[in-house]
Scaffold this active site. Structure first.
Site, short mmCIF file in Angstrom:
data_model
loop_
_atom_site.label_atom_id
_atom_site.label_comp_id
_atom_site.label_asym_id
_atom_site.label_seq_id
_atom_site.Cartn_x
_atom_site.Cartn_y
_atom_site.Cartn_z
N ARG A 1 -0.61 -5.25 17.14
CA ARG A 1 0.46 -4.58 16.41
C ARG A 1 1.78 -5.32 16.62
O ARG A 1 2.05 -5.84 17.70
CB ARG A 1 0.61 -3.13 16.88
CG ARG A 1 1.67 -2.36 16.09
CD ARG A 1 1.96 -1.01 16.70
NE ARG A 1 3.08 -0.36 16.02
CZ ARG A 1 3.69 0.73 16.47
NH1 ARG A 1 3.30 1.30 17.59
NH2 ARG A 1 4.70 1.25 15.79
N HIS A 2 2.60 -5.32 15.60
CA HIS A 2 3.90 -6.00 15.66
C HIS A 2 4.83 -5.39 16.70
O HIS A 2 4.61 -4.28 17.19
CB HIS A 2 4.58 -5.95 14.28
CG HIS A 2 4.90 -4.55 13.84
ND1 HIS A 2 5.96 -3.83 14.34
CD2 HIS A 2 4.28 -3.73 12.96
CE1 HIS A 2 6.00 -2.65 13.78
NE2 HIS A 2 4.98 -2.55 12.94
N GLY A 3 5.90 -6.10 16.98
CA GLY A 3 6.90 -5.63 17.94
C GLY A 3 7.80 -4.55 17.36
O GLY A 3 7.71 -4.17 16.18
N GLU B 1 14.05 -1.43 14.45
CA GLU B 1 15.06 -0.36 14.57
C GLU B 1 14.51 0.95 14.02
O GLU B 1 14.80 2.02 14.55
CB GLU B 1 16.34 -0.76 13.84
CG GLU B 1 17.07 -1.95 14.45
CD GLU B 1 17.58 -1.69 15.86
OE1 GLU B 1 17.72 -0.50 16.24
OE2 GLU B 1 17.84 -2.67 16.58
N TRP B 2 13.69 0.85 12.97
CA TRP B 2 13.11 2.08 12.42
C TRP B 2 12.11 2.69 13.39
O TRP B 2 11.97 3.92 13.43
CB TRP B 2 12.45 1.78 11.07
CG TRP B 2 13.43 1.81 9.93
CD1 TRP B 2 14.79 1.72 10.02
CD2 TRP B 2 13.12 1.94 8.55
NE1 TRP B 2 15.36 1.77 8.78
CE2 TRP B 2 14.35 1.90 7.84
CE3 TRP B 2 11.94 2.05 7.82
CZ2 TRP B 2 14.43 2.01 6.46
CZ3 TRP B 2 12.01 2.15 6.43
CH2 TRP B 2 13.24 2.13 5.76
N ARG C 1 7.86 -8.03 9.91
CA ARG C 1 7.76 -7.58 11.30
C ARG C 1 6.45 -8.03 11.94
O ARG C 1 6.38 -8.22 13.15
CB ARG C 1 7.93 -6.07 11.41
CG ARG C 1 6.94 -5.21 10.62
CD ARG C 1 7.39 -3.75 10.67
NE ARG C 1 6.50 -2.82 9.99
CZ ARG C 1 6.57 -2.50 8.71
NH1 ARG C 1 7.48 -3.08 7.93
NH2 ARG C 1 5.75 -1.60 8.19
N GLU D 1 0.64 -2.10 6.34
CA GLU D 1 0.52 -0.70 6.75
C GLU D 1 0.19 0.17 5.55
O GLU D 1 0.34 -0.24 4.39
CB GLU D 1 1.84 -0.25 7.40
CG GLU D 1 1.85 1.17 7.92
CD GLU D 1 0.75 1.44 8.91
OE1 GLU D 1 -0.43 1.54 8.48
OE2 GLU D 1 1.03 1.57 10.11
N ARG D 2 -0.29 1.37 5.81
CA ARG D 2 -0.49 2.35 4.76
C ARG D 2 0.83 2.57 4.02
O ARG D 2 1.89 2.67 4.63
CB ARG D 2 -0.95 3.67 5.38
CG ARG D 2 -1.20 4.81 4.40
CD ARG D 2 -1.57 6.07 5.15
NE ARG D 2 -1.90 7.16 4.23
CZ ARG D 2 -2.16 8.41 4.60
NH1 ARG D 2 -2.15 8.71 5.90
NH2 ARG D 2 -2.46 9.34 3.72
N CYS D 3 0.77 2.62 2.70
CA CYS D 3 1.96 2.91 1.91
C CYS D 3 2.27 4.40 2.01
O CYS D 3 1.39 5.23 1.77
CB CYS D 3 1.75 2.49 0.46
SG CYS D 3 3.17 2.85 -0.60
N TYR D 4 3.52 4.70 2.35
CA TYR D 4 3.91 6.11 2.49
C TYR D 4 4.83 6.58 1.37
O TYR D 4 5.44 7.66 1.46
CB TYR D 4 4.56 6.35 3.86
CG TYR D 4 3.53 6.57 4.94
CD1 TYR D 4 3.03 7.84 5.19
CD2 TYR D 4 3.05 5.51 5.69
CE1 TYR D 4 2.08 8.05 6.17
CE2 TYR D 4 2.09 5.71 6.68
CZ TYR D 4 1.62 6.98 6.90
OH TYR D 4 0.66 7.19 7.88
#
Length: 208
Positions: A8-10, A13-14, A58, A82-85
């Site tokens: 998984r990426h680092g 800020e979000w 990211r 990632e899953r689109c939200y």
């Protein structure tokens, strides 16, 4: 034996603000860059034959220190996103509960059809699973590091292992810069060797 390391990426800020990112291209924070640089030497010792990454920055930027240490180029694959939200991206769960109370209630009840442009879990599992199988086939008998996102890593793992999506909540989401290790045996198929392994602390468990 063919090995996939789902990294998984680092931190972003979000992540720190507990905002849903999904397909939004939120960049790594300074902490995220530091995390990637710290974990890269650990993964470099695994001598990966290939590095495949989500095309979101990211993930791609997390992959760069590992690429520099190993000399392996980073191959982007948008299927690892990632899953689109949809309408939820950029919001915290508290904000979602206020703005989309019915969909939020359905999510808390474990339902998958949430509307609002949110990608169905079965679709995420299918596309990420396809990307992982392609990465494994391209480096048969070797190790590939796949740099992706917390949710997509878990969906992809479930797809490879043939686990039912109803059990998704029984496996914790990866922390920032943590990884899952999967092996493919020619007789037994895919096996989970390790999950949520990492050197760094403070990784966000939020939606990636």
């Amino acid at each position: 034996m063919t090995t996939l390391i789902l990294w998984r990426h680092g931190n972003t800020e979000w992540n720190a603000e507990h905002r849903i990112q999904g397909h939004t291209d939120a960049p790594l924070s300074a902490l995220g860059h530091e995390q990637a640089a710290r974990v890269a030497p650990l993964l470099a010792r695994r001598t990966p034959a290939a590095i495949v990454s989500s095309d979101l920055s990211r993930a791609a930027d997390t992959a760069m220190p590992l690429s520099q240490l190993t000399g392996a180029a980073v191959r982007p694959d948008p299927r690892l996103r990632e899953r689109c939200y949809g309408d939820w991206e950029g919001l915290t769960m508290t904000e979602i509960a206020t703005q989309f109370p019915e969909a939020h209630a359905r999510k808390r009840a474990g339902e998958h059809d949430l509307g609002h442009g949110i990608e169905p879990p079965a679709d995420v599992m299918k596309r990420v699973g396809e990307a992982l199988r392609a990465a494994a086939d391209a480096a048969e008998g070797q190790t590939t590091v796949v740099v992706t996102h917390g949710g997509s890593a878990r969906y992809g793992m479930f797809d490879l292992l043939g686990w039912p999506i109803e059990q998704l909540g029984s496996i914790e989401i990866l922390g920032n810069c943590h990884y899952t290790e999967l092996h493919r045996d020619r007789v037994r198929g895919w096996m989970l060797r390790a999950h949520n392994v990492g050197l760094v602390k403070g990784g966000s468990p939020g939606y990636e």
